[in-house]
Design a protein around this motif. Sequence first.
Motif, PDB file in Angstrom:
ATOM      1  N   SER A   4       0.876  -1.165   0.000  1.00 38.21           N
ATOM      2  CA  SER A   4       0.000   0.000   0.000  1.00 38.21           C
ATOM      3  C   SER A   4       0.913   1.214   0.000  1.00 38.21           C
ATOM      4  O   SER A   4       1.822   1.308   0.823  1.00 38.21           O
ATOM      5  N   LYS A  39      -4.507   1.746   2.347  1.00 35.85           N
ATOM      6  CA  LYS A  39      -4.682   0.564   3.204  1.00 35.85           C
ATOM      7  C   LYS A  39      -6.156   0.232   3.408  1.00 35.85           C
ATOM      8  O   LYS A  39      -6.549  -0.935   3.381  1.00 35.85           O
ATOM      9  N   SER A  43      -5.524  -4.194  -0.473  1.00 33.81           N
ATOM     10  CA  SER A  43      -4.099  -4.393  -0.740  1.00 33.81           C
ATOM     11  C   SER A  43      -3.750  -4.035  -2.179  1.00 33.81           C
ATOM     12  O   SER A  43      -4.606  -3.938  -3.049  1.00 33.81           O
ATOM     13  N   ASP A  66      -8.716  -0.349  10.420  1.00 32.44           N
ATOM     14  CA  ASP A  66      -8.541  -1.663   9.832  1.00 32.44           C
ATOM     15  C   ASP A  66      -9.664  -2.590  10.290  1.00 32.44           C
ATOM     16  O   ASP A  66     -10.039  -2.587  11.452  1.00 32.44           O
TER      17      ASP A  66
END
Length: 70
Positions: A4, A39, A43, A66
Amino acid sequence: LTASIGVTTYLPNKGGHPTSAPTPAQMLKAADLALYTAKREGSNRVCYLPLVGPVSTDIEREPARDKPTQ
């Protein structure tokens, strides 16, 4: 293996004043924001965030969110 990448550039306005250019810290924050955007999007991404004209001192990085892996 995946990557990334966050990229930023500064594009001054025509006849822009040199004091309106971003500081190195602002450039790093913009690249960091682009990196975390890449990110979040998945990916093997490259995100580009150009800084144009006078740069505000209010560039803030949004924390990465995330998703947990299952």
